[in-house]
Design an enzyme around this catalytic site. Structure first.
Site, PDB file in Angstrom:
ATOM      1  CG  HIS A   1      -7.968  -0.099   5.308  1.00  0.00           C
ATOM      2  ND1 HIS A   1      -8.000  -0.423   3.968  1.00  0.00           N
ATOM      3  CD2 HIS A   1      -7.540   1.188   5.362  1.00  0.00           C
ATOM      4  CE1 HIS A   1      -7.593   0.608   3.254  1.00  0.00           C
ATOM      5  NE2 HIS A   1      -7.313   1.609   4.073  1.00  0.00           N
TER       6      HIS A   1
ATOM      7  CG  ASP B   1      -2.145   0.784   1.098  1.00  0.00           C
ATOM      8  OD1 ASP B   1      -2.093   1.808   0.406  1.00  0.00           O
ATOM      9  OD2 ASP B   1      -3.172   0.386   1.667  1.00  0.00           O
TER      10      ASP B   1
END
Length: 561
Positions: A332, A98
């Protein structure tokens, strides 16, 4: 290796802080991920997407990066990361990172230098603007995280800097070619270590309208959405094509997915059409908006299936043969799917979790599974603001409280929509803290871990885990799941999501009930003659005279050849 291996892959997202703690400090770590690789291999996934693991003060749980070349000590060391890459490769699992390059931490060395003066080498690495004549902010943009203006005054430079997110997360100035080259240099560093690609955080926000116009129709004294001047900006595609040319195309077979906030499907094609040489796919949010209310994402509304179907069908239709879809129910930043789109009661949790998995995985695109989704983990069900850890949740609690909303209503909003719903520790077994850590976790474990955990799912051949395992296996066996044409069926049905996938002489019919009642569903003519059932979340489908009698949250997949 096919350059498009990612079309056939299934991705498993890991939130490192909450996955597995091996050194008993209450925070998940890289060694914990390495320890659980055999579990992920058993599930059958091909790729791990890791949320940020870089050096960070953790204001926004790692998305505020202070050093792109270092591992945050909470997670381990660079040698731990190298060992994880090595072991994952042995298991046949790729890893993508990420990469948050829309903003950095205010503790990053670039920003510490940038704010010293207007004429230092890093001065234009960030977005600085003078105050208006009355000393106020350059425009009326508000922070996406709530909490007021998206501009912060710096007394030393006597200017404002832009932060679309937290105050401690100044936005990088992508208009500066030096900034872009720094990003590309960092990407090469991780690619040379063996990562298979990147999920690019907030990538649709990197190019701002350089006029920095006010967001229209905002009441005096209030702040408007910065998306107006920051989303899908004037040079975003130019920057991504440069990134592809200088980095991504220099490595064989990478996987790239960009988080593209506020990107309609027509613009998504620009990011994902392979002839444009930008990204493989994007994360879009249209289907995440179907239960938004008068205050945006924080609401207590239940979605309408018609809205959900319309959104998903549109993306299937518009990207077919022009781009590629990413398929997800949660991550998330989103609540748990079984609590949001299914039914997390004891009676229906397993059935609805399997139904949701079925409806998603048979669509065209690359499926993403968020940790715990494969065992049907539910929302956190916190009752007090003190239990929440997310910065955005606390900002919104304060904002709604200042607006005079009753605390009970505000806490209901958070119970439904807080990002912390996805961030409670992974539930491995029924021991203390769900087997995540023997030390008090950084965020409380969901109280239902003794009933919902990996160990109990692995011991039950009819569990959600094994259902996901079969879905992933079928994807490897049936080309129609990857390449078949998608056609919606009975769009007007308010309780059932149904569609077909067709390739050559093979056709699948996918049927999923979103109701807690029994539902009557008429089968299309071509599926009347005793078709094969390849997936069903009940013992045996009940059908008679061309009618399928769906039980609560039932999913059935038919196959004809």
């Amino acid at each position: 290796m096919s350059k498009e291996w990612w079309k056939e892959a299934v991705v498993y997202q890991i939130y490192p802080q909450s996955f597995k703690d091996t050194n008993n400090d209450g925070i998940g770590d890289l060694n914990g991920i390495k320890e659980k690789l055999p579990y992920l291999k058993k599930l059958g996934i091909d790729v791990i997407w890791l949320n940020p693991i870089y050096q960070s003060p953790m204001v926004d749980n790692g998305y505020d990066i202070s050093d792109y070349y270092a591992i945050s000590p909470e997670f381990g060391t660079m040698s731990n990361f190298d060992a994880l890459i090595f072991e994952a490769k042995k298991q046949g699992i790729k890893i993508i990172l990420d990469l948050a390059v829309c903003a950095t931490s205010s503790e990053h060395q670039w920003f510490l230098e940038s704010k010293k003066s207007v004429d230092n080498p890093y001065s234009d690495y960030y977005i600085w603007r003078d105050a208006k004549p009355d000393g106020s902010e350059p425009n009326n943009w508000g922070s996406i995280f709530g909490g007021g203006s998206a501009w912060k005054w710096d007394e030393n430079r006597k200017q404002y800097y832009l932060h679309l997110f937290a105050t401690e997360m100044p936005d990088l100035n992508w208009a500066n070619p030096k900034v872009r080259q720094e990003v590309y240099k960092n990407m090469r560093f991780w690619l040379d270590k063996g990562v298979a690609g990147f999920r690019l955080d907030s990538i649709s926000l990197i190019s701002k309208n350089q006029d920095f116009p006010d967001t229209p129709d905002v009441p005096e004294g209030e702040f408007g959405s910065p998306y107006f001047g920051a989303s899908n900006g004037p040079h975003v595609h130019e920057y991504l094509q440069e990134m592809n040319r200088e980095v991504l195309s220099q490595y064989d077979g990478l996987m790239t997915v960009g988080e593209a906030t506020r990107t309609p499907v027509e613009k998504a094609v620009l990011y994902t059409d392979p002839v444009r040489k930008e990204l493989n796919m994007i994360f879009q949010f249209d289907h995440m908006h179907v239960d938004y209310g008068e205050y945006g994402r924080y609401s207590d509304l239940r979605f309408k299936l018609s809205d959900l179907k319309k959104s998903m069908v549109q993306w299937q239709d518009k990207l077919h043969e022009h781009g590629w879809n990413s398929l997800y129910w949660n991550n998330h930043d989103q609540p748990r799917t079984v609590s949001r789109f299914g039914n997390d009661s004891e009676e229906f949790r397993e059935k609805s979790a399997k139904m949701l998995a079925t409806v998603l995985h048979f669509q065209q695109g690359t499926p993403f599974i968020f940790q715990g989704e494969e065992i049907g983990m539910t929302n956190a069900n916190f009752n007090k603001i003190e239990e929440y850890r997310d910065l955005e949740s606390h900002n919104m609690y304060q904002k709604f409280s200042d607006m005079g909303l009753p605390e009970e209503k505000v806490l209901t909003f958070l119970k439904y929509k807080s990002r912390d719903n996805a961030r409670t520790p992974m539930q491995w077994d029924n021991t203390v803290n769900g087997g995540f850590s023997s030390y008090e976790p950084w965020i409380s474990t969901n109280k239902n871990y003794s009933q919902i955990n990996v160990a109990s799912d692995l011991a039950n051949s009819e569990s959600i885990f094994y259902y996901y395992q079969k879905l992933i296996r079928l994807r490897k066996e049936l080309p129609v799941m990857v390449d078949g044409e998608f056609t919606p069926v009975q769009m007007e049905d308010s309780a059932v999501f149904a569609y077909t996938r067709a390739l050559n002489n093979e056709k699948l019919l996918i049927v999923g009930s979103f109701s807690d009642k029994r539902i009557r569903f008429e089968l299309p003519t071509e599926f009347l003659d005793d078709p094969e059932i390849i997936m069903n979340n009940y013992d045996k489908a009940v059908q008679q005279n061309g009618v399928l009698y769906l039980r609560p949250y039932e999913a059935v997949v038919y196959r004809i050849k």
